[in-house]
Design a protein around this motif. Structure first.
Motif, PDB file in Angstrom:
ATOM      1  N   GLY A 147      -3.240  -2.718   4.062  1.00 21.47           N
ATOM      2  CA  GLY A 147      -3.231  -1.308   4.433  1.00 21.47           C
ATOM      3  C   GLY A 147      -4.383  -0.540   3.802  1.00 21.47           C
ATOM      4  N   LEU A 148      -4.640  -0.778   2.516  1.00 20.76           N
ATOM      5  CA  LEU A 148      -5.722  -0.067   1.827  1.00 20.76           C
ATOM      6  C   LEU A 148      -7.093  -0.521   2.311  1.00 20.76           C
ATOM      7  N   THR A 149      -7.231  -1.804   2.616  1.00 19.94           N
ATOM      8  CA  THR A 149      -8.502  -2.299   3.150  1.00 19.94           C
ATOM      9  C   THR A 149      -8.784  -1.667   4.501  1.00 19.94           C
ATOM     10  N   SER A 194      -3.987   8.584  15.531  1.00 24.92           N
ATOM     11  CA  SER A 194      -3.176   8.472  16.749  1.00 24.92           C
ATOM     12  C   SER A 194      -2.666   7.053  16.951  1.00 24.92           C
ATOM     13  N   LEU A 195      -3.539   6.068  16.770  1.00 29.20           N
ATOM     14  CA  LEU A 195      -3.121   4.678  16.922  1.00 29.20           C
ATOM     15  C   LEU A 195      -2.101   4.303  15.853  1.00 29.20           C
ATOM     16  N   GLY A 196      -2.344   4.715  14.617  1.00 27.13           N
ATOM     17  CA  GLY A 196      -1.406   4.431  13.534  1.00 27.13           C
ATOM     18  C   GLY A 196      -0.050   5.065  13.781  1.00 27.13           C
ATOM     19  N   ALA A 197      -0.034   6.311  14.251  1.00 24.67           N
ATOM     20  CA  ALA A 197       1.230   6.995  14.544  1.00 24.67           C
ATOM     21  C   ALA A 197       1.971   6.287  15.677  1.00 24.67           C
ATOM     22  N   GLY A 241       2.572  10.198   0.179  1.00 29.12           N
ATOM     23  CA  GLY A 241       3.853   9.673   0.640  1.00 29.12           C
ATOM     24  C   GLY A 241       3.707   8.338   1.341  1.00 29.12           C
ATOM     25  N   LEU A 242       2.674   8.215   2.159  1.00 26.68           N
ATOM     26  CA  LEU A 242       2.431   6.950   2.848  1.00 26.68           C
ATOM     27  C   LEU A 242       2.049   5.839   1.868  1.00 26.68           C
ATOM     28  N   LEU A 243       1.275   6.177   0.849  1.00 31.88           N
ATOM     29  CA  LEU A 243       0.924   5.183  -0.178  1.00 31.88           C
ATOM     30  C   LEU A 243       2.162   4.711  -0.937  1.00 31.88           C
ATOM     31  N   ALA A 259      -0.341   0.133  10.472  1.00 25.39           N
ATOM     32  CA  ALA A 259      -0.126   1.504  10.946  1.00 25.39           C
ATOM     33  C   ALA A 259      -0.386   2.513   9.836  1.00 25.39           C
ATOM     34  N   VAL A 260       0.159   2.249   8.660  1.00 23.04           N
ATOM     35  CA  VAL A 260      -0.004   3.174   7.537  1.00 23.04           C
ATOM     36  C   VAL A 260      -1.467   3.237   7.104  1.00 23.04           C
TER      37      VAL A 260
END
Length: 156
Positions: free
Chosen positions: A4-6, A133-136, A74-76, A88-89
């Motif tokens: 996710g972080l990458t 948008s894609l992540g959501a 919050g997502l992290l 997604a995140v």
């Protein structure tokens, strides 16, 4: 969490490179047709999606950036727990932080992708907006289809 972080870092990098290139290319501001229905433009968005909450107040970029950073925190936290859909995140975090960088640098978000049909134009957007948008959409898909037994008894 690493994936996710990458991905978030990659989105930020691609977004900022695209915006740097467009700021150079679009001086003076103009419309460049790439394909029928697709142009490059230069738009400075002082709000959020579709210019909602747009404001010329000096504090607006900081308030919107603070909100975006709070959402990213919050997502992290969710990503760190290990049960979040990392792709997604990561897309949402990267997109949100890409736009935060713009707000802090320019007081507005650099938008440059213009999709249209005849005289109807979708609001201009950028790589960060696309990632958000894609992540959501992936988060909604994951919530609807990836956990069929969440909160229910497993089938016998």
């Amino acid at each position: 969490m690493k994936r996710g972080l990458t991905l978030a870092a990659l989105v930020i990098l691609l977004d900022q490179i695209g915006k740097m290139l467009i700021l150079d290319l679009m001086q003076p501001p103009r419309v460049i047709e790439i394909l029928p229905g697709f142009n490059l433009v230069l738009a400075m968005n002082r709000g959020v999606s579709f210019s909602l909450f747009a404001s010329h107040a000096d504090s607006a970029p900081y308030l919107l950036s603070g909100l975006a950073v709070a959402v990213c925190a919050g997502l992290l936290w969710w990503l760190r727990r290990g049960d979040a859909p990392a792709t997604a995140v990561g897309l949402v975090i990267g997109g949100a932080l890409g736009n935060v960088i713009d707000r802090l640098r320019f007081g507005a978000v650099v938008d440059f992708l213009d999709v249209h049909w005849q005289t109807w134009h979708w609001p201009a957007f950028n790589v960060a907006d696309s990632a958000i948008s894609l992540g959501a959409a992936l988060l909604v898909f994951d919530a609807l289809f990836s956990h069929p037994h969440h909160g229910k008894m497993p089938p016998p």
